[in-house]
Design an enzyme around this catalytic site. Structure first.
Site, PDB file in Angstrom:
ATOM      1  N   HIS B  50       9.053   0.677   2.605  1.00  0.00           N
ATOM      2  CA  HIS B  50       7.646   0.893   2.951  1.00  0.00           C
ATOM      3  C   HIS B  50       7.498   1.601   4.293  1.00  0.00           C
ATOM      4  O   HIS B  50       6.662   2.479   4.456  1.00  0.00           O
ATOM      5  CB  HIS B  50       6.948  -0.466   2.979  1.00  0.00           C
ATOM      6  CG  HIS B  50       5.456  -0.382   3.062  1.00  0.00           C
ATOM      7  ND1 HIS B  50       4.678  -0.143   1.954  1.00  0.00           N
ATOM      8  CD2 HIS B  50       4.615  -0.508   4.098  1.00  0.00           C
ATOM      9  CE1 HIS B  50       3.413  -0.125   2.322  1.00  0.00           C
ATOM     10  NE2 HIS B  50       3.339  -0.338   3.610  1.00  0.00           N
ATOM     11  N   HIS B  96      -2.008  -0.270  -1.701  1.00  0.00           N
ATOM     12  CA  HIS B  96      -1.947  -1.707  -1.482  1.00  0.00           C
ATOM     13  C   HIS B  96      -1.743  -2.379  -2.837  1.00  0.00           C
ATOM     14  O   HIS B  96      -2.475  -3.287  -3.229  1.00  0.00           O
ATOM     15  CB  HIS B  96      -3.196  -2.229  -0.762  1.00  0.00           C
ATOM     16  CG  HIS B  96      -2.856  -3.043   0.444  1.00  0.00           C
ATOM     17  ND1 HIS B  96      -3.581  -4.115   0.874  1.00  0.00           N
ATOM     18  CD2 HIS B  96      -1.815  -2.954   1.299  1.00  0.00           C
ATOM     19  CE1 HIS B  96      -3.016  -4.629   1.956  1.00  0.00           C
ATOM     20  NE2 HIS B  96      -1.942  -3.939   2.228  1.00  0.00           N
ATOM     21  N   HIS B  98       1.023  -4.059  -4.426  1.00  0.00           N
ATOM     22  CA  HIS B  98       1.596  -5.388  -4.653  1.00  0.00           C
ATOM     23  C   HIS B  98       0.646  -6.498  -4.217  1.00  0.00           C
ATOM     24  O   HIS B  98       0.399  -7.428  -4.982  1.00  0.00           O
ATOM     25  CB  HIS B  98       2.962  -5.505  -3.970  1.00  0.00           C
ATOM     26  CG  HIS B  98       4.017  -4.640  -4.603  1.00  0.00           C
ATOM     27  ND1 HIS B  98       4.052  -3.286  -4.404  1.00  0.00           N
ATOM     28  CD2 HIS B  98       5.042  -4.937  -5.428  1.00  0.00           C
ATOM     29  CE1 HIS B  98       5.072  -2.790  -5.094  1.00  0.00           C
ATOM     30  NE2 HIS B  98       5.686  -3.764  -5.719  1.00  0.00           N
ATOM     31  N   GLN B 241      -2.327 -10.626   3.209  1.00  0.00           N
ATOM     32  CA  GLN B 241      -3.170 -10.820   4.372  1.00  0.00           C
ATOM     33  C   GLN B 241      -4.619 -11.096   3.954  1.00  0.00           C
ATOM     34  O   GLN B 241      -5.018 -10.767   2.855  1.00  0.00           O
ATOM     35  CB  GLN B 241      -3.156  -9.569   5.255  1.00  0.00           C
ATOM     36  CG  GLN B 241      -1.793  -8.980   5.479  1.00  0.00           C
ATOM     37  CD  GLN B 241      -1.380  -8.015   4.385  1.00  0.00           C
ATOM     38  OE1 GLN B 241      -1.752  -8.160   3.236  1.00  0.00           O
ATOM     39  NE2 GLN B 241      -0.587  -7.030   4.761  1.00  0.00           N
ATOM     40  N   SER B 314      -1.378  -9.996  10.255  1.00  0.00           N
ATOM     41  CA  SER B 314      -2.794 -10.301  10.435  1.00  0.00           C
ATOM     42  C   SER B 314      -3.544  -8.989  10.622  1.00  0.00           C
ATOM     43  O   SER B 314      -3.029  -8.057  11.237  1.00  0.00           O
ATOM     44  CB  SER B 314      -2.992 -11.189  11.668  1.00  0.00           C
ATOM     45  OG  SER B 314      -2.492 -12.471  11.414  1.00  0.00           O
ATOM     46  N   GLY B 531       0.410  11.124   4.035  1.00  0.00           N
ATOM     47  CA  GLY B 531       0.748  10.522   2.754  1.00  0.00           C
ATOM     48  C   GLY B 531       1.481   9.213   2.905  1.00  0.00           C
ATOM     49  O   GLY B 531       1.706   8.714   4.008  1.00  0.00           O
TER      50      GLY B 531
END
Lengths: 220, 736
Positions: B50, B96, B98, B241, B314, B531
């Site tokens: 990632h 986002h 997963h 989160q 967070s 990207g």
């Protein structure tokens, strides 16, 4: 016309409102932070849409206790015009300047779309630029626009000609399809739809323009 | 075990951090010793797929990233492109996926929040959000729950922050049953001379933490995003989160207020891998070091360890390097907005990240190798098998043209997405001049007559059938959608969603898609400026369809010349730019009507695409067309049906006698085509302009009436079309 827009933490349509007011009056409205406790001499106090305090407790409930609200109540008592749009309307009901409460939409979902309204009275500085019964299109953008009041309160609003705008069709469960109301002194207007986002052809409707024009004409 | 103790690092600990044994050896080589747990955690997130792009990096270099109008290409928080008058547009798209599958509301909400921070970090006021959503089959037992959570999450966050959600995509396929895609794009506007970067500089300058407090949420989110799903993934819910859009709104206003002063040296949001990646990235791009005292970090929970503080994800937090002496000025702004403000460290010239807690050094790492020396893999690739073209329908089609048109109009990918976008505030700020539902959304640049045209595009079924052609098509369709509203396409961002790159077939898809996209970007002068890559989108070994989502941005110099798809009235002549040959391979007709997912996708001829597009752009510029729509999913018939529905007016279409297959002509998905509505007196002029430009312009019908007539078939009334088109999502979401 001297106008002020009150900004709370989480207000988000103050830009739209300032633009509409400036277009109608030629003057940029004063921007006032909610922690102020005094206002200069004004002709109009405007509470914009948004999510003051994140709508976390109950829409408008925390903002209604901001220092500026005492001053707004005092000015409204003196007859100064006050307009609260969307979250501004919620704040005015929470502050007791207007009766009733805005509950969650009947369909439980946030609703953003153009809606047709009926101008229910032209007896106010806000609506004198319309014909009585005129149909206008303003967008709505709210999660909690379901206007609720007891039968007695509703009767009083109707008897005193204090319903300013009504949804043409059922939208969010509001009692009597009420979209906007006036105070007993008729100088405080709260409404859920957004006339400030219906003032230019590019926005898809200019039906909000007469509202700001009426204010400019009435308040100089 | 204390967190600074290295003796307890076992091979199991290393594996739990998603690091291979080779990678662990490399870490020991860099440090000249074994890392302690805090340091291992830092390496694990910084070297995760990632954050490090270790599988894709060498291929991402193939994208063209420069043009005279590009101010900042990939490598910063977002891309920056000049839009004239001293202004720039700042934009990026990010996944986002997963988190949204595990906890759809918070996953989608924090996806929106995260991408907004990437934009205002650079000094830009966010003005629009778009979302490219890919769900599993509508009837899959989890789909409704996922749609409802994701849509509520996007709305709940974006509506509160006051940034309009103006567009995107929402499509469905079984390959996403166990792994949905939630890609969010944010677009902002800044002054060209007030763009902020993440380059820490100036020894002794204070490093300041602002925004929300740090809690234990999201620890190891970046590592989770870099692993395949299994049945046990649900147990990872605590790594998702929790978003607080109200704090985000305050953070935007406070940061923009501070940015208007001359106080900031560098600023970086705490996104994936939180405090770790923000501090390392700022130090690495500035070529400096940073010392931080973790005891100064505002905490939401007691007893948090250095490991947890460094890895927390967070939300709604930023790290800023201030010019020394400006702390009080900055603090006053954040206090006004009721946000935390803490000086947590300072910039050094050591090139090292030194972290202290409780008076003890808990980590001491060289910055450059952690951020820059992550392993880069040249993973083996296997090409996808070539599929055969399918032209027209041979034999009797399963249903007639009328039925097929209605079936397609009501099919999940084509059906109206009104149910979804009416839950998003797409009007706040008062500048949305083209709303969701058209080819591209258009947002006015505040106080000007200019507009930004915005779109997200990708056709995963094409990418699966032929990754190279599919990659080209995604870029070409974005370019075409921008042309169709009257814009000059400027640049793209992208979000590359693929399966497990350790499998050669998947790696082959990734590489071919990138190469196809790069080729299209080059030919169309449409560079990539930012990207994101999301790999390991698989569940129990079943990969998603390759989905390189493209986010395109274009500029309309004068909104008076903006075009839309709505038929403007009766008696307009309908023209098609480009030619139909009846290409049904990988089309929606093939899937929805024939019930087969077969054939090669329509090829993209970039020279032809560009010629046709620039021709249409010229017509719009000269005010010669009344409506424009690109031809995409469902072919010509669906394009015209959408124009009828938007305008509330019918049309009659002549199917040419020379069409080898009427189905192919009506529903084929050849690329590079547009439908135009023009006044009759303009037809001769347009034809001759077409001849001059070498562009085929064919008269195919007329607007009028209250039905769509397709050749000699029974007309389809507007009411029936509208009912079918609007029914899919409300029916699905209300189903018991």
């Amino acid at each position: 016309m001297r106008a002020a827009i009150i900004t709370f933490p989480g207000s988000n349509r103050e830009v739209d409102l300032a633009r509409a007011l400036e277009a109608a009056t030629g003057h940029r409205p004063l921007s006032v932070w909610h922690k102020e406790s005094e206002l200069p001499d004004l002709d109009l106090i405007a509470l914009p849409g948004g999510f003051s305090y994140g709508d976390y407790l109950r829409c408008g409930a925390v903002a209604a206790r901001s220092p500026i609200m005492t001053e707004i109540a005092r000015q409204a008592g003196r007859g100064v015009a006050v307009i609260g749009i969307c979250n501004g309307f919620q704040i005015l009901t929470e502050a007791g300047l207007l009766p009733g409460v805005l509950m969650r939409n009947k369909g439980l979902a946030f609703l953003c779309k153009p809606v047709t309204l009926e101008v229910a009275t032209r007896q106010s500085v806000f609506t004198s630029g319309y014909e009585a019964g005129q149909e206008v299109v303003f967008p709505v953008a709210h999660h909690d626009g379901n206007y609720t009041i007891d039968a007695e309160g509703q009767k009083r609003l109707e008897d005193e000609d204090r319903v300013a705008f009504r949804y043409k069709g059922e939208l969010n469960g509001s009692v009597g399809r009420i979209a906007g109301i006036l105070s007993t002194g008729r100088n405080v207007l709260g409404l859920m739809p957004h006339p400030e986002d219906a003032t230019e052809p590019l926005q898809g409707s200019i039906d909000g323009k007469p509202l700001f024009a009426s204010l400019a004409a009435a308040l100089g | 075990m204390t967190s600074s103790d290295s003796s307890a690092i076992t091979p199991k600990t290393v594996a739990e951090h998603g690091l291979s044994s080779t990678e662990f050896e490399r870490i020991k080589e860099i440090l000249g010793r074994a890392p302690n747990l805090v340091e291992l955690g830092i390496f694990s997130v910084m070297w995760s797929e990632h954050c490090s792009y270790k599988s894709s990096r060498r291929h991402l270099a193939k994208f063209p990233t420069k043009a005279p109008w590009v101010v900042q290409g990939p490598g910063e928080n977002a891309g920056v492109v000049d839009i004239g008058d001293g202004q720039v547009v700042v934009f990026k798209m990010e996944s986002h996926n997963h988190p949204s599958y595990i906890e759809p509301y918070q996953g989608a909400a924090t996806g929106v929040g995260g991408i907004m921070r990437d934009i205002f970090t650079m000094g830009a006021r966010p003005v629009a959000v778009l979302d490219a959503l890919r769900f599993g089959e509508p009837r899959h037992p989890k789909t409704r729950h996922l749609i409802s959570g994701v849509v509520a999450g996007i709305g709940g966050y974006g509506n509160c922050v006051g940034v309009p959600t103006v567009g995107g995509e929402c499509t469905f396929h079984a390959s996403f049953n166990g792994n949905i895609l939630v890609n969010a794009m944010c677009v902002g506007i800044a002054h060209a001379d007030k763009v902020f970067y993440a380059r820490a500089a100036g020894v002794g300058n204070p490093v300041v933490y602002v925004g929300a407090k740090t809690g234990r949420d999201g620890i190891h989110g970046a590592t989770m995003a870099s692993a395949e799903f299994t049945d046990e993934t649900e147990a990872k819910r605590p790594t998702v989160q929790v978003g607080d859009p109200f704090t985000e709104k305050l953070l935007i206003e406070a940061c923009l207020e501070l940015m208007a002063r001359d106080c900031i040296v560098a600023i970086q949001d705490m996104g994936a891998a939180g405090l770790t990646s923000s501090s390392f990235e700022m130090a690495a791009s500035g070529g400096t070091g940073i010392e931080m005292d973790l005891d100064q970090v505002p905490l939401r929970e007691t007893g948090m360890t250095a490991y947890e503080i460094m890895l927390s994800e967070s939300q709604e937090r930023m790290l800023i390097v201030l010019k020394a002496g400006h702390e009080d000025e900055a603090r006053a702004i954040f206090e006004k907005w009721e946000l935390d403000f803490a000086t947590v460290g300072h910039v050094t010239d050591t090139g090292r990240m030194v972290l202290r807690m409780g008076g003890e050094v808990v980590a001491d790492l060289p910055v450059a190798p952690v951020s820059g020396a992550s392993p880069v893999y040249d993973r083996p690739t296997l090409p996808s098998p070539k599929l055969l073209p399918i032209m027209g329908v041979t034999g009797a089609p399963p249903m007639d043209v009328r039925e097929a048109a209605l079936k397609l109009l009501g099919s999940p990918d084509i059906a109206s997405k009104r149910w979804l976008y009416e839950q998003y505030d797409h009007l706040v700020r008062g500048d949305t001049v083209q709303r969701p539902g058209g080819d591209a959304a258009v947002v006015r640049v505040d106080g000007s007559k200019k507009g930004l045209a915005l779109t997200t595009d990708c056709t995963p079924r094409y990418c699966e059938a032929d990754p190279f052609q599919g990659g080209m098509q995604a870029v070409a369709e974005a370019w075409r959608n921008l042309i169709a509203v009257g814009a000059r396409p400027l640049a793209i961002t992208n979000c590359l969603n693929f399966g497990n790159p350790e499998r050669p077939r998947i790696m082959g898809q990734l590489v071919a898609c990138i190469e196809g996209m790069a080729e299209a970007c080059r030919v169309l002068d449409f560079p990539v400026v930012s990207g994101n890559v999301s790999l390991y989108n698989e569940t129990d070994g079943r990969p998603i369809q390759p989905t390189p989502n493209v986010g395109g941005v274009g500029l309309i110099d004068d909104l008076a010349r903006m075009t839309g798809l709505a038929l403007p009235g009766e008696g307009f002549v309908i023209l098609m730019v480009g030619e139909s040959a009846g290409w049904l391979g990988a089309s929606l007709y093939m899937r929805e009507v024939m019930g087969r997912e077969e054939g090669a996708p329509p090829p993209v001829d970039l020279t032809y695409e560009k010629r046709n597009g620039l021709f249409v752009q010229g017509l719009i510029h000269d005010g010669l067309v009344a409506a424009v729509h690109d031809i995409a999913d469902g072919g010509l018939t669906i394009a015209i049906a959408e124009m009828c529905l938007a305008g509330g007016i019918g049309a009659t279409l002549e199917v040419p006698d020379d069409a080898t297959s009427p189905q192919g002509w009506l529903f084929g998905e050849e690329q590079g085509r547009y439908v135009l509505a023009v006044k009759p007196e303009q037809v001769a002029n347009l034809r001759s302009r077409g001849n001059e430009a070498g562009v085929l312009v064919r008269e195919i019908g007329r607007s009028g009436g209250d039905a769509l007539n397709l050749g000699g078939h029974v007309p389809i009334s507007l009411d029936e079309m509208r009912r079918v088109h609007e029914a899919f999502l409300p029916d699905l979401m209300q189903a018991a």
